[in-house]
Design an enzyme around this catalytic site. Structure first.
Site, PDB file in Angstrom:
ATOM      1  N   GLU A  24       0.840  -1.212   0.000  1.00  6.86           N
ATOM      2  CA  GLU A  24       0.000   0.000   0.000  1.00  6.86           C
ATOM      3  C   GLU A  24       0.876   1.263   0.000  1.00  6.86           C
ATOM      4  OE1 GLU A  24      -1.386   1.911   3.501  1.00  6.86           O
ATOM      5  OE2 GLU A  24      -1.245   0.065   4.662  1.00  6.86           O
ATOM      6  N   LYS A 156      -4.996  -2.086  13.622  1.00  6.23           N
ATOM      7  CA  LYS A 156      -4.244  -1.082  14.370  1.00  6.23           C
ATOM      8  C   LYS A 156      -4.725  -1.026  15.817  1.00  6.23           C
ATOM      9  CE  LYS A 156      -2.887   1.710  10.469  1.00  6.23           C
ATOM     10  NZ  LYS A 156      -3.666   1.281   9.302  1.00  6.23           N
TER      11      LYS A 156
HETATM   12  N1  PSU Z   1      -0.973   4.269   8.252  1.00  5.07           N
HETATM   13  C1  PSU Z   1      -1.029   5.540   8.666  1.00  5.07           C
HETATM   14  N2  PSU Z   1      -2.063   6.303   8.302  1.00  5.07           N
HETATM   15  C2  PSU Z   1      -3.086   5.814   7.555  1.00  5.07           C
HETATM   16  C3  PSU Z   1      -3.020   4.464   7.159  1.00  5.07           C
HETATM   17  C4  PSU Z   1      -1.966   3.749   7.521  1.00  5.07           C
HETATM   18  O1  PSU Z   1      -0.149   5.980   9.384  1.00  5.07           O
HETATM   19  O2  PSU Z   1      -4.029   6.549   7.244  1.00  5.07           O
HETATM   20  C5  PSU Z   1      -4.167   3.915   6.391  1.00  5.07           C
HETATM   21  C6  PSU Z   1      -4.077   2.421   6.095  1.00  5.07           C
HETATM   22  O3  PSU Z   1      -3.790   2.321   4.743  1.00  5.07           O
HETATM   23  C7  PSU Z   1      -5.458   1.899   6.444  1.00  5.07           C
HETATM   24  C8  PSU Z   1      -6.261   3.154   6.622  1.00  5.07           C
HETATM   25  O4  PSU Z   1      -5.968   1.133   5.411  1.00  5.07           O
HETATM   26  O5  PSU Z   1      -5.338   4.056   7.130  1.00  5.07           O
HETATM   27  C9  PSU Z   1      -7.429   3.064   7.507  1.00  5.07           C
HETATM   28  O6  PSU Z   1      -7.990   4.342   7.563  1.00  5.07           O
HETATM   29  P1  PSU Z   1      -9.556   4.554   7.743  1.00  5.07           P
HETATM   30  O7  PSU Z   1      -9.823   4.114   9.151  1.00  5.07           O
HETATM   31  O8  PSU Z   1      -9.772   6.009   7.509  1.00  5.07           O
HETATM   32  O9  PSU Z   1     -10.189   3.681   6.701  1.00  5.07           O
END
Ligand code: PSU
Ligand code: MN
Length: 300
Positions: A24, A156
């Protein structure tokens, strides 16, 4: 119209049945500061190559969804402060506006699958947010509808892990533990939650993937590999910091797509970079595991 761009080197590898691992780019544009972002991506790529597979970084280049960004493109995205975080709903918007973007787990899984890749390595997936069960990352519904293996260190740690697992169960996503009985908890090896099945090796993961395809199931597979023990940040250290970061986000009314980047960046500050070192370690480990899985799939 912006169409999916697949790097010719990736197309050739696909045509020849060589093992590939998608990566990603939200972690490049929003997870790590420049140039640490470029460095960690290079280390993941090296870990993948060391196992005999090839990396394909997914991102948005001038609005075009791209599978297999070149090193120059990765560097340009990493250095571009205007690059946006692109989840699924942002794809057409970034396309029309011609923006550079880092793709989240959701978008990367979707695009990598479209291109024909079957394995994807990331750090931690998004999920259901703590105290905000209405805030559910698009990562989860995409896993429920995209047949790809996502290798991660769990969801996370800032998230509501039990609710995240409940969603995956409801929507039919198998959760596998890489040589582990418990769901990996990102900065720590466990939060005391079980996986559906412990897997000992890449061949078992490949067999489960093939069984899922043979049954024409629409879901992907979540393979969680615990962070290497040496880099673990135990919950006793991380939880008070997560509580503080969550309270600060709440006080500043940070919502929507800004929540995850804010919390992760704040934890790096609060932990004196402990969580960044942990994040780097688990990313490299996941890249290595994903490459092993891609190689096992390629020999079947
Ligand atoms: N790592 C970070 N910031 C991010 C992400 C990863 O430090 O924004 C991304 C990842 O790619 C994950 C996403 O898929 O955040 C999830 O964000 P949300 O909860 O907005 O879907
Ligand atoms: Mn959200």
């Amino acid at each position: 119209m912006k169409q999916l761009q697949v790097n010719p080197q990736i197309s050739t590898a696909l045509a020849e049945g060589r093992p590939l691992v998608a990566l990603e780019s939200a972690l490049i544009t929003h997870g790590f500061a420049y140039p640490a972002s470029v460095e960690i991506t290079a280390q993941m790529a090296a870990a993948i190559r060391a196992e005999g597979a090839e990396p394909a970084v997914v991102g948005i280049w001038h609005g075009a969804p791209t599978v297999g960004l070149s090193d120059a493109q990765i560097k340009a995205l990493a250095a571009d402060k205007t690059a946006v975080k692109v989840s699924v709903r942002d794809l057409p918007l970034a396309g029309v506006r011609g923006l550079h973007g880092g793709t989240t787990v959701a978008t990367t899984a979707l695009l990598a699958h479209r291109a024909g890749l079957r394995v994807f390595a990331t750090g931690g997936i998004g999920g259901v947010h703590r105290g905000h069960p209405e805030d559910i990352s698009a990562d989860l519904p995409v896993l429920a509808s995209t047949p790809i293996i996502v290798v991660c260190a769990g969801a996370k740690a800032i998230l509501d892990l039990p609710r995240t697992l409940e969603f995956l169960e409801t929507w039919g996503v198998p959760v596998l533990g890489w040589q582990a009985e418990e769901f990996a908890a990102f900065y720590s090896r466990s939060a005391g939650l079980p996986v559906d099945q412990k897997v000992a090796d890449a061949e078992t993961v490949a067999a489960i993937y093939h069984q899922q395809r043979a049954l024409q199931l629409p879901q992907g597979i979540l393979l969680t590999a615990p962070i290497p023990a040496a880099a673990e940040v135990p919950p006793a250290e991380s939880e008070p910091l997560i509580a503080q970061a969550l309270a600060e986000a709440e006080a500043q009314a940070i919502t929507g797509k800004r929540v995850t980047p804010y919390l992760l960046a704040r934890l790096v500050e609060l932990s004196g970079k402990h969580t960044q070192i942990a994040n780097e370690s688990l990313l490299i480990n996941n890249a290595r595991v994903a490459a092993q899985v891609a190689c096992a799939l390629a020999t079947k």
